[in-house]
Design a protein around this motif. Structure first.
Motif, short mmCIF file in Angstrom:
data_model
loop_
_atom_site.label_atom_id
_atom_site.label_comp_id
_atom_site.label_asym_id
_atom_site.label_seq_id
_atom_site.Cartn_x
_atom_site.Cartn_y
_atom_site.Cartn_z
N ASN A 6 6.45 -3.94 10.00
CA ASN A 6 6.06 -2.54 9.92
C ASN A 6 4.63 -2.50 9.37
OD1 ASN A 6 5.81 0.19 9.64
ND2 ASN A 6 7.38 0.43 8.08
N ILE A 7 3.68 -2.22 10.25
CA ILE A 7 2.28 -2.24 9.87
C ILE A 7 1.87 -0.91 9.26
CG2 ILE A 7 -0.06 -2.72 10.65
CD1 ILE A 7 1.93 -5.04 11.05
N ASP A 8 1.44 -0.95 8.02
CA ASP A 8 0.97 0.27 7.34
C ASP A 8 -0.41 0.63 7.89
OD1 ASP A 8 -0.70 1.65 5.16
OD2 ASP A 8 1.35 1.89 4.41
N ALA A 9 -0.53 1.81 8.46
CA ALA A 9 -1.81 2.31 8.97
C ALA A 9 -2.13 3.64 8.31
CB ALA A 9 -1.75 2.46 10.48
N SER A 10 -2.06 3.62 6.98
CA SER A 10 -2.24 4.85 6.21
C SER A 10 -3.55 4.87 5.43
CB SER A 10 -1.07 5.03 5.24
OG SER A 10 -1.13 4.05 4.21
N GLY A 11 -4.41 3.91 5.65
CA GLY A 11 -5.65 3.86 4.88
C GLY A 11 -5.42 3.59 3.42
N GLY A 12 -4.37 2.81 3.14
CA GLY A 12 -4.09 2.48 1.75
C GLY A 12 -3.55 3.65 0.94
N PHE B 158 -5.39 10.86 -0.86
CA PHE B 158 -4.28 9.91 -0.85
C PHE B 158 -4.75 8.51 -0.43
CE2 PHE B 158 -1.55 13.78 0.17
CZ PHE B 158 -1.16 13.95 -1.15
N SER B 159 -5.79 8.45 0.41
CA SER B 159 -6.28 7.18 0.94
C SER B 159 -7.33 6.59 0.01
CB SER B 159 -6.89 7.39 2.33
OG SER B 159 -7.65 6.26 2.73
N VAL B 160 -7.38 5.26 -0.06
CA VAL B 160 -8.40 4.60 -0.87
C VAL B 160 -9.79 4.81 -0.27
CG1 VAL B 160 -6.80 2.85 -1.68
CG2 VAL B 160 -8.15 2.39 0.37
#
Length: 265
Positions: free
Chosen positions: A254-260, A223-225
């Motif tokens: 809202n900071i996305d911290a999902s690894g893209g 799922f992550s780039v």
């Protein structure tokens, strides 16, 4: 010069007091440890695993920090009031802590799997009680303790960014937290308090035992780039930034911290 700068960064939160809900395990543990490393006095809550909470406190102290833990059962009537009573009962032993707070991290939460036709009303109520209602009233009843210029960080989830039918109630509850974050940023700006959310993607913690299956873990990594699953420190580092003076001009975000995760969808 490099060593001096590194030393400064590691004590960026000296003389600050932080509270991390659900701070005994997983992401919450990593956040508590990072804030402690930065010099904050860290209070952390746990719901049932006292041993894990004590071990987290010990790890912070062993690294030269200060911390204490207390039990807090969320999702029940009066939970926020009971949490602050327990906090007040312990913070007084620290001369520099007083009864005030500088950093509040609403991390505690529970999962709520199920398609909409599978979710029972009681399950829905529990998910919202812990994930949305508890942070609301923890903030409300904690505002008198939160010092001007303080920080509120709410942990949301990447499931609010894409359609995730298997987590309907959980995603809805986290969506509520994100709107609360935006609203409070406006409300509390006059006090210099920043309010932000952080949305992790799939993070490798003990609440995801299915990651023991290499195939399942590889699928999640896809799922992550970066083609890997996230680690608790990946989120803790973002929270530490938002808790610091470096983030004084960042609020309502809202900071996305999902690894893209999901960028290619």
């Amino acid at each position: 010069m490099t060593e001096r700068l590194r030393s400064f960064r590691m004590t960026a939160l000296t003389n600050k007091t932080a509270l991390v809900t659900g701070g005994s395990r997983g992401i919450g543990r990593a956040i508590a440890q990072r804030l402690g490393k930065e010099g904050a006095l860290v209070a952390l809550t746990y719901s049932s695993d006292e041993a894990a909470a004590k071990e987290t406190v010990h790890s912070i102290e062993a690294a030269g920090g200060r911390a204490f833990a207390f039990r807090s059962q969320l999702g029940v009537p009066g939970d926020a009031e009971a949490l602050w009573q327990a906090f007040d009962a312990q913070i007084g032993q620290y001369a520099d802590g007083g009864s005030g707070l500088d950093i509040l991290v609403n991390n505690a939460g529970i999962a709520g799997p199920g398609l909409i036709h599978e979710v029972e009303e009681a399950e829905y109520d529990k998910v919202f009680a812990v994930n949305a209602k508890a942070p609301f009233f923890i903030i409300q009843k904690g505002l008198e303790r939160l010092r001007d210029g303080g920080r509120i960080v709410n942990i949301s989830s990447g499931v609010t960014k894409v359609a995730f039918p298997g987590m309907t109630s959980y995603a809805a509850a986290k969506g509520a937290v994100e709107v609360l974050t935006l609203t409070l940023a406006q409300t509390l700006g006059s006090r210099g308090i920043t309010v932000n959310a952080v949305s992790p993607g799939t993070i490798e913690t003990d609440i995801h035992p299915w990651m023991a299956d290499p195939a399942a873990k590889a699928h999640a990594a896809g799922f992550s780039v970066f083609n890997r699953v996230g680690q608790p420190d990946d989120v803790a580092d973002v929270v530490a930034f938002l808790a610091s003076d470096d983030a004084r001009w960042v609020t309502g975000q809202n900071i996305d911290a999902s690894g893209g995760s999901g960028l290619g969808l």
